[in-house]
Write an enzyme that holds these catalytic residues in place. Structure first.
Site, PDB file in Angstrom:
ATOM      1  CB  VAL A  25      -0.952   0.008   1.227  1.00 30.05           C
ATOM      2  CG1 VAL A  25      -1.854   1.248   1.184  1.00 30.05           C
ATOM      3  CG2 VAL A  25      -1.790  -1.272   1.270  1.00 30.05           C
ATOM      4  CB  ALA A  52       9.539   5.129   8.127  1.00 30.50           C
ATOM      5  CE  LYS A  92      -6.069  -4.750   7.551  1.00 34.54           C
ATOM      6  NZ  LYS A  92      -6.508  -5.524   6.418  1.00 34.54           N
ATOM      7  CD  GLU A 104     -13.833   4.897   3.905  1.00 37.11           C
ATOM      8  OE1 GLU A 104     -14.499   5.831   4.359  1.00 37.11           O
ATOM      9  OE2 GLU A 104     -14.282   3.730   3.802  1.00 37.11           O
ATOM     10  CB  ILE A 147     -15.422  -0.358  -0.652  1.00 37.02           C
ATOM     11  CG1 ILE A 147     -15.110  -1.561  -1.522  1.00 37.02           C
ATOM     12  CG2 ILE A 147     -16.905  -0.024  -0.688  1.00 37.02           C
ATOM     13  CD1 ILE A 147     -15.750  -2.854  -1.025  1.00 37.02           C
ATOM     14  N   GLY A 206      -0.615  -9.491  -3.183  1.00 36.99           N
ATOM     15  CA  GLY A 206      -0.572  -8.416  -2.189  1.00 36.99           C
ATOM     16  C   GLY A 206      -1.874  -8.259  -1.413  1.00 36.99           C
ATOM     17  CD  GLU A 231      -3.550  -7.700   6.714  1.00 37.03           C
ATOM     18  OE1 GLU A 231      -2.823  -6.940   7.364  1.00 37.03           O
ATOM     19  OE2 GLU A 231      -4.283  -7.289   5.802  1.00 37.03           O
ATOM     20  CE  LYS A 243     -10.269  -5.709   6.292  1.00 41.51           C
ATOM     21  NZ  LYS A 243      -9.925  -6.733   5.292  1.00 41.51           N
TER      22      LYS A 243
HETATM   23  P1  NAP Z   1       3.482  -4.706   3.630  1.00 39.16           P
HETATM   24  O1  NAP Z   1       3.479  -4.938   2.169  1.00 39.16           O
HETATM   25  O2  NAP Z   1       3.938  -5.801   4.530  1.00 39.16           O
HETATM   26  O3  NAP Z   1       4.377  -3.396   3.883  1.00 39.16           O
HETATM   27  C1  NAP Z   1       4.756  -2.976   5.154  1.00 39.16           C
HETATM   28  C2  NAP Z   1       5.785  -1.880   5.019  1.00 39.16           C
HETATM   29  O4  NAP Z   1       6.063  -1.371   6.331  1.00 39.16           O
HETATM   30  C3  NAP Z   1       7.124  -2.310   4.442  1.00 39.16           C
HETATM   31  O5  NAP Z   1       7.642  -1.250   3.656  1.00 39.16           O
HETATM   32  C4  NAP Z   1       8.003  -2.503   5.677  1.00 39.16           C
HETATM   33  O6  NAP Z   1       9.365  -2.264   5.411  1.00 39.16           O
HETATM   34  C5  NAP Z   1       7.481  -1.412   6.569  1.00 39.16           C
HETATM   35  N1  NAP Z   1       7.691  -1.700   7.986  1.00 39.16           N
HETATM   36  C6  NAP Z   1       7.118  -2.685   8.732  1.00 39.16           C
HETATM   37  N2  NAP Z   1       7.538  -2.615  10.009  1.00 39.16           N
HETATM   38  C7  NAP Z   1       8.397  -1.576  10.062  1.00 39.16           C
HETATM   39  C8  NAP Z   1       9.178  -1.002  11.095  1.00 39.16           C
HETATM   40  N3  NAP Z   1       9.150  -1.502  12.329  1.00 39.16           N
HETATM   41  N4  NAP Z   1       9.948   0.066  10.799  1.00 39.16           N
HETATM   42  C9  NAP Z   1       9.990   0.590   9.545  1.00 39.16           C
HETATM   43  N5  NAP Z   1       9.249   0.086   8.519  1.00 39.16           N
HETATM   44  C10 NAP Z   1       8.477  -0.985   8.780  1.00 39.16           C
HETATM   45  O7  NAP Z   1       2.033  -4.270   4.132  1.00 39.16           O
HETATM   46  P2  NAP Z   1       0.818  -3.691   3.286  1.00 39.16           P
HETATM   47  O8  NAP Z   1       0.117  -4.812   2.614  1.00 39.16           O
HETATM   48  O9  NAP Z   1       1.272  -2.541   2.503  1.00 39.16           O
HETATM   49  O10 NAP Z   1      -0.169  -3.220   4.463  1.00 39.16           O
HETATM   50  C11 NAP Z   1       0.072  -2.031   5.166  1.00 39.16           C
HETATM   51  C12 NAP Z   1      -1.110  -1.754   6.068  1.00 39.16           C
HETATM   52  O11 NAP Z   1      -2.287  -1.593   5.249  1.00 39.16           O
HETATM   53  C13 NAP Z   1      -1.448  -2.873   7.052  1.00 39.16           C
HETATM   54  O12 NAP Z   1      -1.974  -2.317   8.227  1.00 39.16           O
HETATM   55  C14 NAP Z   1      -2.544  -3.650   6.314  1.00 39.16           C
HETATM   56  O13 NAP Z   1      -3.393  -4.358   7.192  1.00 39.16           O
HETATM   57  C15 NAP Z   1      -3.275  -2.517   5.667  1.00 39.16           C
HETATM   58  N6  NAP Z   1      -4.062  -2.870   4.500  1.00 39.16           N
HETATM   59  C16 NAP Z   1      -3.490  -3.588   3.504  1.00 39.16           C
HETATM   60  C17 NAP Z   1      -4.231  -3.886   2.372  1.00 39.16           C
HETATM   61  C18 NAP Z   1      -3.664  -4.682   1.245  1.00 39.16           C
HETATM   62  O14 NAP Z   1      -4.428  -5.021   0.324  1.00 39.16           O
HETATM   63  N7  NAP Z   1      -2.379  -5.019   1.261  1.00 39.16           N
HETATM   64  C19 NAP Z   1      -5.557  -3.452   2.280  1.00 39.16           C
HETATM   65  C20 NAP Z   1      -6.117  -2.707   3.334  1.00 39.16           C
HETATM   66  C21 NAP Z   1      -5.342  -2.412   4.442  1.00 39.16           C
HETATM   67  P3  NAP Z   1      10.336  -3.408   4.837  1.00 39.16           P
HETATM   68  O15 NAP Z   1       9.743  -3.850   3.515  1.00 39.16           O
HETATM   69  O16 NAP Z   1      11.648  -2.731   4.686  1.00 39.16           O
HETATM   70  O17 NAP Z   1      10.303  -4.523   5.841  1.00 39.16           O
HETATM   71  N1  HSE Z   2      -5.654  -8.840   4.033  1.00 40.21           N
HETATM   72  C1  HSE Z   2      -6.779  -7.990   3.820  1.00 40.21           C
HETATM   73  C2  HSE Z   2      -7.799  -8.698   2.971  1.00 40.21           C
HETATM   74  C3  HSE Z   2      -6.346  -6.716   3.155  1.00 40.21           C
HETATM   75  O1  HSE Z   2      -7.456  -9.707   2.344  1.00 40.21           O
HETATM   76  O2  HSE Z   2      -8.953  -8.278   2.933  1.00 40.21           O
HETATM   77  C4  HSE Z   2      -7.449  -5.689   3.047  1.00 40.21           C
HETATM   78  O3  HSE Z   2      -7.829  -5.220   4.309  1.00 40.21           O
END
Ligand code: NAP
Ligand code: HSE
Length: 378
Positions: free
Chosen positions: A16, A45, A107, A131, A138, A189, A192, A207
């Site tokens: 994200v 970061a 979440k 959101e 959505i 992607g 989680e 959620k």
């Molecule tokens: P992700 O791909 O695992 O990315 C996490 C990022 O945070 C990476 O850049 C990681 O860095 C960095 N990070 C983690 N811990 C850290 C720390 N202690 N210090 C500095 N950087 C740190 O996760 P994501 O899928 O983007 O999700 C991010 C958030 O959005 C989560 O809360 C997730 O639940 C939410 N979300 C995700 C989606 C989805 O479809 N993916 C949808 C809705 C909500 P490194 O790569 O260097 O480790």
């Molecule tokens: N892991 C979550 C899902 C990302 O699959 O719905 C969106 O919140």
């Protein structure tokens, strides 16, 4: 009168975060409004600086010290996209305490610590927006807080986890094995960092807790919401979709159902304050030809029953970098325009209690699982 720019720190540049950063770099015009402050990317970061730079993140803005960015007096807005419990919660709390606005997609943190974070935001006057924490791209929390504000919400139900819907759809339509599809959801992607919470139902519970905050004005304890599927022999069922077998999926199809992970919450009759909520997250037998039954792949669908509007439904991509970044960026623009927190003008929430939903008719799968049947009218 032109407003001073707001300097934004993005914590996390994964699925994200990198899409949010890309919007700053590649579509800066989409981040301008006629009446809000300009937004300026001031820091990003990550843990692994070299990986982020190689992935196109601006090297001059990268830091491996998210706490330093949050504490930096030059940062006005913190966008938390690291995920997980800690250090995300501490960083969000520190930003709010310092009066900095926060946008997050987390979440887990909002569901588990929402009551304290809401109090912190109200105390400091900072905006807290989330959101993206429900339904990916959505818009649903905003409409609940704003457009439906004059309604009394009676019930909410829906498909709120993209990973499990992607898996169940591939099992039903392509006969694929559970493990094979989970790997594809991770590669896309959607899942989680630790997908246990997706498949066992904890992500959907988080959620549902956030939806209940907006719908009923209560913060529920996530651990009180059941995620298990009952079994015909009365033994304890498995959590989320983990017990669903290919044979169950095929038998459900034969009977005109599809299996979906459904999160539901309803106001308990007679409780006008909405303090008691009948809530659960269960793998459910949904009529195949219903709108929820036809919601496939990574799509989510959330149905809200309210007075006087009746039923309204929101559907679209529930996960994925671009879709989720859309919601994060929408919140950032709202912060720039000083529109306030996600709960908008709603009064502070009270603490609510979870009760089990009434027992419904069930479809018994060959594995011995009893899947509640969703009423055909949906
Ligand atoms: P992700 O791909 O695992 O990315 C996490 C990022 O945070 C990476 O850049 C990681 O860095 C960095 N990070 C983690 N811990 C850290 C720390 N202690 N210090 C500095 N950087 C740190 O996760 P994501 O899928 O983007 O999700 C991010 C958030 O959005 C989560 O809360 C997730 O639940 C939410 N979300 C995700 C989606 C989805 O479809 N993916 C949808 C809705 C909500 P490194 O790569 O260097 O480790
Ligand atoms: N892991 C979550 C899902 C990302 O699959 O719905 C969106 O919140």
């Amino acid at each position: 009168m032109s407003r001073a720019p707001l300097r934004v720190a993005v914590l996390g540049a994964g699925t994200v975060g990198r899409e949010v950063v890309r919007a700053f770099l590649e579509r800066p015009r989409s981040l301008r409004t006629s009446d809000g402050a300009p937004l300026e990317l001031a820091g990003v970061a990550v843990r692994d600086l070299a990986k982020a730079a190689a992935g196109g993140m601006p090297a001059e803005l990268l830091s491996d010290g998210p706490a330093h960015l949050v504490a930096d007096p030059k940062i006005d807005v913190v966008v938390e996209l690291m995920g997980g419990g800690e250090p995300a919660r501490t960083l969000i709390a520190a930003a709010l305490a310092a009066g900095k606005d926060v946008v997050t997609a987390n979440k887990h943190v909002i569901a588990h610590h929402g009551e304290a974070l809401e109090a912190a935001a109200r105390a400091s006057g900072a905006q807290l927006r989330f959101e993206a924490a429900v339904g990916g791209g959505i818009p649903v929390l905003g409409p609940l807080a704003l457009d439906l504000a004059a309604n009394r919400v009676e019930a909410i139900r829906g498909i709120v986890n993209g990973t499990t819907n992607f898996i169940l759809t591939a099992m039903a339509e392509r006969g694929l094995a559970y493990a094979e599809v989970l790997a594809a959801a991770q590669a896309a992607g959607y899942a989680e960092a630790d997908p246990t919470g997706d498949v066992e139902g904890a992500d959907a519970v988080n959620k549902l807790v956030i939806l209940a905050r907006l719908a009923f004005g209560v913060w529920l304890e996530p651990g009180e919401v059941s995620v298990s599927t009952a079994r015909t022999d009365g033994s304890a069922g498995l959590s989320g979709i983990t017990g669903v077998t290919g044979a169950d999926v095929a038998a459900a199809k034969e009977a005109g159902f599809v299996l979906k992970l459904i999160a539901s919450a309803a106001r308990v009759a007679g409780d006008d304050r909405g303090a008691q909520v009948a809530a659960a997250v269960r793998t459910t037998a949904v009529p195949g030809e219903s709108p929820l039954g036809r919601t496939n792949g990574v799509l989510n669908r959330i149905e809200i029953d309210a007075e006087p509007v009746g039923r309204v439904a929101f559907s679209g991509p529930g996960a994925g970098g671009g879709a989720t970044a859309s919601a994060v960026l929408g919140d950032l623009l709202a912060v720039a325009r000083d529109l306030g927190s996600t709960w908008a003008g709603r009064p502070p929430a009270i603490r609510g209690t979870v009760v089990a939903p009434p027992v419904e008719p069930a479809f018994a799968g060959p594995s011995g699982a009893r899947y509640p049947i969703l009423e055909a009218a949906s």
